[in-house]
Each structure stands twice: as C-alpha cells, then as structure tokens.
Design a protein around this motif. Structure first.
Motif, PDB file in Angstrom:
ATOM      1  N   GLU A  13       1.062   4.182  -2.871  1.00  0.00           N
ATOM      2  CA  GLU A  13       0.826   5.542  -2.532  1.00  0.00           C
ATOM      3  C   GLU A  13       2.086   6.359  -2.939  1.00  0.00           C
ATOM      4  O   GLU A  13       1.911   7.680  -3.235  1.00  0.00           O
ATOM      5  N   ARG A  38       0.660   9.954  -6.741  1.00  0.00           N
ATOM      6  CA  ARG A  38      -0.683   9.429  -6.435  1.00  0.00           C
ATOM      7  C   ARG A  38      -1.046   9.965  -5.010  1.00  0.00           C
ATOM      8  O   ARG A  38      -0.504  10.138  -4.033  1.00  0.00           O
ATOM      9  N   GLY A  39      -2.486  10.303  -5.016  1.00  0.00           N
ATOM     10  CA  GLY A  39      -3.203  11.049  -3.774  1.00  0.00           C
ATOM     11  C   GLY A  39      -2.563  12.814  -3.339  1.00  0.00           C
ATOM     12  O   GLY A  39      -2.762  13.108  -2.641  1.00  0.00           O
ATOM     13  N   THR A  75       0.781  -1.178  -0.040  1.00  0.00           N
ATOM     14  CA  THR A  75       0.107   0.069   0.234  1.00  0.00           C
ATOM     15  C   THR A  75       0.896   1.181  -0.002  1.00  0.00           C
ATOM     16  O   THR A  75       0.596   2.153  -0.811  1.00  0.00           O
ATOM     17  N   GLN A  76       1.958   1.323   0.789  1.00  0.00           N
ATOM     18  CA  GLN A  76       2.887   2.541   0.832  1.00  0.00           C
ATOM     19  C   GLN A  76       3.501   2.617  -0.374  1.00  0.00           C
ATOM     20  O   GLN A  76       3.578   3.867  -0.852  1.00  0.00           O
ATOM     21  N   GLY A 134      -8.976  10.349  -1.123  1.00  0.00           N
ATOM     22  CA  GLY A 134      -7.741   9.846  -1.820  1.00  0.00           C
ATOM     23  C   GLY A 134      -7.523  10.183  -3.208  1.00  0.00           C
ATOM     24  O   GLY A 134      -6.835   9.567  -3.732  1.00  0.00           O
ATOM     25  N   LYS A 188     -10.198   7.818  -9.736  1.00  0.00           N
ATOM     26  CA  LYS A 188      -9.043   7.862  -9.115  1.00  0.00           C
ATOM     27  C   LYS A 188      -8.317   9.466  -9.284  1.00  0.00           C
ATOM     28  O   LYS A 188      -7.280   9.795  -8.524  1.00  0.00           O
ATOM     29  N   ASN A 218      -9.864  15.337  -1.718  1.00  0.00           N
ATOM     30  CA  ASN A 218      -8.587  14.648  -1.946  1.00  0.00           C
ATOM     31  C   ASN A 218      -8.236  13.896  -0.592  1.00  0.00           C
ATOM     32  O   ASN A 218      -7.804  12.730  -0.715  1.00  0.00           O
ATOM     33  N   ARG A 219      -8.385  14.514   0.630  1.00  0.00           N
ATOM     34  CA  ARG A 219      -8.151  13.995   1.742  1.00  0.00           C
ATOM     35  C   ARG A 219      -9.103  12.716   1.968  1.00  0.00           C
ATOM     36  O   ARG A 219      -8.592  11.740   2.694  1.00  0.00           O
ATOM     37  N   SER A 220     -10.294  13.114   1.781  1.00  0.00           N
ATOM     38  CA  SER A 220     -11.674  11.953   2.334  1.00  0.00           C
ATOM     39  C   SER A 220     -11.447  10.909   1.280  1.00  0.00           C
ATOM     40  O   SER A 220     -11.671   9.562   1.755  1.00  0.00           O
ATOM     41  N   THR A 264      -6.555  11.907  -6.594  1.00  0.00           N
ATOM     42  CA  THR A 264      -5.294  12.601  -7.006  1.00  0.00           C
ATOM     43  C   THR A 264      -6.153  13.853  -7.944  1.00  0.00           C
ATOM     44  O   THR A 264      -7.041  13.666  -8.526  1.00  0.00           O
TER      45      THR A 264
END
Length: 366
Positions: A10, A44-45, A6-7, A205, A174, A201-203, A207
């Motif tokens: 991201e 991403r993100g 996952t990391q 995810g 996305k 963006n924050r809630s 981009t």
C-alpha cells in the motif's frame, strides 16, 4: 508477515515516471517536445491530480501510463511493469488493469446502459452469470440501478459519466485514469461525480489519477498534485502544502482562481487586470490614522483555534474583515482573511507576534 507485506504494498508507488520525455514529429518533420524530463511517483490507493494549461502535456502523460503512447526517453513503470518493455500481448493484459474515462463519455449509443458496462467483459474469464452479476453490482455502485435498460441518449451528462465510470471499472482495474472527466459537466454534477470517484477509491482501493485544468477539482478530491507547464513538472506535493505555500508562478495563478484573496489587489491599489502595472482604479480601502490593513493565512496543518476572536479579546484589537477565504483541505483549514486592524500600536504588535507564534502567516499590507 502477511500484514507487513500488505502495508508495504500500500505504501509503494503504483506508478513511477522517471525522467520521461515525449517528442512528437509533425507531418512537416518538425519535432515538438510534449514532455521534458518529467519524474514523479504516484502512491498506490491514492487520488492524484495532474494539472496544467491546455498543451501542457497532461493527457500525453496519462497516455504513457496506459501505453497508448511510448516515451521517447526515460521509463514509465506501472505496478512493477515497465510499459516500454512490454510486447503487444503483454500490453493488452496490462491495459485491462487500467480503466479510463473521458470528457465526452464515449458510450455506445445503440446499446443499453447494461450492455455498455458489459462490453469490456466480453473476452473475460467470467461466466455469463458472473458477468451480469458484476454489471449489476457496478450499476448499484454508481447509483443507476433503475437505468439498466435505458440508452445513453436518454440520460443526463452526469448519468452518462456514471455509466462510463462503471464501464471503466468492469474489468476490476487497479488504476482509474480520468482525462478532464468533469470538464463538460455543470458545477453541481461535477461535485457529485467527484464524490463518486472518492467512493470508488475508498471502497475498491482503486488508484485514481485525475487530469484537469481546474484547481477546484484538485482541491475537492486529490491527495497530491503535480503541476505541468509546457511539458515540464514545475511543482509537486500534497494538496495542502501546494495550496498553503505554492512555489511556481503557474500554481499561484491556478490557486487564485479558487480564492477570494485574488481580489486583494483591488483593495490595496485599485487592481491591475490588464497587467500593465498601472492601477485600474482607486483603492477600495482608505485607512484612518492608526489603522492597518493586515492579511493572515493558514499555512500549516493543525490550526483550529478561534484566533481572530482571541486577538480581539486578548489584545484589544478591533478587526473589520474585508475578505475571507478559509476552507478545509485534506481535513485542515487553509486560506486566510484580510481586514482593517485598529487598536494601540503595542496591542497590534503583540497580536501579530501571537499569530506568528501559532504558525500563521501575517502580512501588514498598509
């Protein structure tokens, strides 16, 4: 293993533009290059800004990202897929993962707010109840719970853009592309829409990629920024680094539009608005013997000390601030002040050395 994967996802770029060129051919057969050898990566993100003057190639670049246009040279890769290699069916699938909002909203005037947001879901795999639940959730997200049955013509410009954002998010993309999305809005509404985009963006995810000609928009919301000039990438980096130490002439001119420090020329030499190299008037600042006109600028992160107060107290230097433009960008102070310093020659020299030791850019103008 799952967490590491996952990391890595991201941290990986979701969009990679590699040596991209785009040439349009006019009706007269004349070719015009809209983009030339542009390369950049979008994390991403993140929230990424693309800025430039009209005709710089900003809108062309995002039309390459969603496949509306095809690159003449180079490659555009979105979430691991080379856009130029996709057939028509594959491209339709990919576009469902890319939402887009525009300056003019592009809502259907004969449909209610609810039905405008529902429209992109008409061919989805969701059931009827799931679709309605999705629209209701999006209405809540953009703060229009009470406007579901209203028509676009009954809404303000800011409310219409909120509907457009909800519609763009309906297919759970996305990436959200924003093409001059706040240019038709007043300043207060612009700020509210930018705050909404940050929350999206924050809630979710998602981009967010923002095309704009306003550096104030980049400063308000973006993590990184690319500057285009006549189809070429002239600068790219974190918003803080670009604001703190702009390299390209165009970038410096953009930043000047958001800063009071742009008025510095009027203080020092009377200003030169017509650019002919001849001062337009008399200098506004006339120094007395022993005084110096000094500009200090924050150019590195992590500086939070009350430096001016320290200089006054420790070195016995009086500072009369004439211009100040210090604000927070990416959680750190940036900008600077210009003022008249008076005190002993040794005190001023030690104060300047102290500030430079704190990674503050100091320039004695007079």
């Amino acid at each position: 293993m799952g967490q590491d994967t996952t990391q890595e996802a991201e941290a990986s770029p979701i969009v990679v533009i590699d040596k991209v060129g785009k040439v349009f051919t006019g009706e007269d057969g004349e070719e015009k290059a809209a983009l030339s050898d542009v390369s950049l990566s979008i994390r991403r993100g993140g929230i990424y800004g693309i800025i430039g003057l009209s005709g710089a190639g900003k809108s062309t670049l995002i039309r390459l990202i969603n496949g509306i246009e095809r690159a003449t040279s180079g490659t555009v890769t979105v979430d691991g897929h080379r856009i130029g290699d996709l057939d028509a069916r594959q491209l339709r699938v990919e576009r469902r993962r890319i939402g887009m909002i525009f300056q003019q909203f592009n809502l259907m005037p004969s449909r209610t707010v609810f039905d405008n947001i529902l429209f992109p879901l008409k061919d989805s795999d969701l059931g009827k109840d799931e679709r309605r639940e999705r629209v209701t959730h999006l209405l809540s997200l953009v703060g229009l719970d009470q406007k579901a049955d209203a028509y676009p013509g009954e809404l303000s410009g800011g409310q219409q853009q909120r509907v457009a954002i909800a519609r763009a998010l309906a297919s759970n993309p996305k990436i959200l592309l924003c093409d001059e999305a706040t240019s038709a809005l007043d300043p207060a509404t612009t700020v509210s829409i930018l705050h909404l985009l940050r929350e999206v963006n924050r809630s979710l995810g998602v981009t967010v990629i923002i095309v704009t000609h306003q550096m104030s928009v980049v400063k308000e919301i973006c993590d990184r920024v690319a500057v285009l000039d006549s189809g070429r990438l002239v600068e790219e980096g974190s918003v803080f680094s670009v604001f703190a130490n702009p390299q390209a002439k165009l970038t410096r001119s953009f930043i000047a539009t958001t800063s009071n420090i742009a008025k510095l020329g009027e203080l020092v030499d009377g200003g030169d608005e017509d650019g002919d190299g001849v001062p337009d008037g008399e200098p506004l600042v006339r120094l007395k013997p022993g005084e110096k006109l000094v500009s200090i600028r924050y150019v590195h992160k992590g500086v939070f000390e009350p430096l001016i107060a320290t200089v006054i107290r420790r070195f016995g230097v009086d500072i009369n601030i004439l211009l100040s433009d210090v604000e927070v960008v990416d959680g750190h102070p940036i900008g600077g002040t210009t003022g008249i310093w008076s005190g002993s020659e040794d005190g001023i020299r030690q104060a300047i050395a102290y500030l430079k030791d704190k990674d503050i850019n100091v320039e004695v103008l007079r």
